[in-house]
Design an enzyme around this catalytic site. Sequence first.
Site, PDB file in Angstrom:
ATOM      1  N   SER A  49      -9.227   4.641  -7.449  1.00 31.78           N
ATOM      2  CA  SER A  49      -8.818   6.029  -7.208  1.00 31.78           C
ATOM      3  C   SER A  49     -10.017   6.947  -7.387  1.00 31.78           C
ATOM      4  CB  SER A  49      -7.716   6.419  -8.183  1.00 31.78           C
ATOM      5  OG  SER A  49      -8.253   6.431  -9.499  1.00 31.78           O
ATOM      6  N   ASP A  84      -8.527   4.472  -3.162  1.00 33.18           N
ATOM      7  CA  ASP A  84      -7.090   4.722  -3.262  1.00 33.18           C
ATOM      8  C   ASP A  84      -6.848   6.231  -3.376  1.00 33.18           C
ATOM      9  OD1 ASP A  84      -4.394   4.141  -3.510  1.00 33.18           O
ATOM     10  OD2 ASP A  84      -4.502   3.797  -5.679  1.00 33.18           O
ATOM     11  N   HIS A  85      -5.993   6.753  -2.553  1.00 36.89           N
ATOM     12  CA  HIS A  85      -5.676   8.188  -2.554  1.00 36.89           C
ATOM     13  C   HIS A  85      -6.903   9.095  -2.469  1.00 36.89           C
ATOM     14  CE1 HIS A  85      -1.346   7.921  -3.135  1.00 36.89           C
ATOM     15  NE2 HIS A  85      -1.586   6.901  -3.939  1.00 36.89           N
ATOM     16  N   GLU A 136      -0.850   8.229   4.434  1.00 38.16           N
ATOM     17  CA  GLU A 136       0.483   8.338   3.831  1.00 38.16           C
ATOM     18  C   GLU A 136       1.256   9.431   4.529  1.00 38.16           C
ATOM     19  OE1 GLU A 136       0.730   7.833  -0.386  1.00 38.16           O
ATOM     20  OE2 GLU A 136       2.270   9.367  -0.614  1.00 38.16           O
ATOM     21  N   GLY A 180       3.696   5.462 -10.763  1.00 41.22           N
ATOM     22  CA  GLY A 180       3.804   5.390 -12.217  1.00 41.22           C
ATOM     23  C   GLY A 180       4.671   4.217 -12.619  1.00 41.22           C
ATOM     24  N   GLY A 209       4.411   0.204  -6.619  1.00 41.29           N
ATOM     25  CA  GLY A 209       5.027  -1.124  -6.766  1.00 41.29           C
ATOM     26  C   GLY A 209       5.238  -1.523  -8.220  1.00 41.29           C
ATOM     27  N   ASN A 231      -0.749  -0.690  -9.923  1.00 42.73           N
ATOM     28  CA  ASN A 231      -1.674  -0.037 -10.838  1.00 42.73           C
ATOM     29  C   ASN A 231      -1.106  -0.050 -12.259  1.00 42.73           C
ATOM     30  OD1 ASN A 231      -3.708   1.498 -11.949  1.00 42.73           O
ATOM     31  ND2 ASN A 231      -3.011   3.429 -11.099  1.00 42.73           N
TER      32      ASN A 231
HETATM   33 ZN   LIG Z   1      -0.196   5.505  -4.394  1.00 43.84          ZN
END
Ligand SMILES: [Zn+2]
Length: 278
Positions: A49, A84-85, A136, A180, A209, A231
């Site tokens: 991230s 990521d993101h 996304e 989260g 996930g 994560n």
């Molecule tokens: Zn995500």
Amino acid sequence: MLVNSKEILKEFKRNNKAVIHFNINNLEWTKWILEECNRLNVPVILGCSESAVKYMGGFDVVYSIVTSLIKDLDIKIDVVLHLDHGHSVESCTKAIDAGFTSVMIDASCEDFNQNVLITKEVVNYAHSKNVTVEAEIGIMGQLNHDNVNFGSTTNVSDVLEFVKQTGVDSIAPAVGTVHGMYRGDLKIDYDLIHEISMKVDIPLVLHGGSGLSNEILKKCVKNGITKININSDLQDKWSLGVREYLANNNEVIDPRKIISSGMDKIKSEIDLKLNIND
Ligand SMILES: [Zn+2]
């Protein structure tokens, strides 16, 4: 070998399986994930991230750590280094210039047209450098302390239009999961996953996930998910191991022993997640 995600996602999609994206936080996590996936001989996506990049020192540091570990540990599997993101074009560009082989541009908080424009700009640059792009669409749920905001799910025609307009390589539609460590009942829309996967050619990604049983993850894969992002589950297991170790060894000061005391639990969790493809 460091590769982009194109062939891996294609192969997993063809076999109705899902490749796991594990987030990395430091040298040790990167090493353990690489070692374990290499031992099991499965390709892996290392997600980093923006905040983890900052924590580790920068895009060049992350790239150097990953490529050096692949070399020094003699890692044979295919490895994707994925931002990521990424929240801006600039951030994705920096990752690509440093050698990341895949980026996610997350402009999902923008309106549809703006999300298309931003994603398209990243796709154009990334593809000129042989880098794959994930985007996304829809509003993912977020877990903030004890409050859960479930977001809203994506509508199928929006996904189709978005993919057509952006040329993106994979897409994470909001389907009811939450970012989260969520432990309650989720309202995952399996029919929506199935419908999108039937109509959209590119691989579908499941964010959030963590906290989901393998049974639920398998159901997502069966309905058309090709990449699962993990994560919080690794963080949860690592901190459990460290807490246990410190409770029993409160005189230890060697940081290597303290940090590594979460290793076995992380590796078992990796094994567990990879079982979804059995
Ligand atoms: Zn995500």
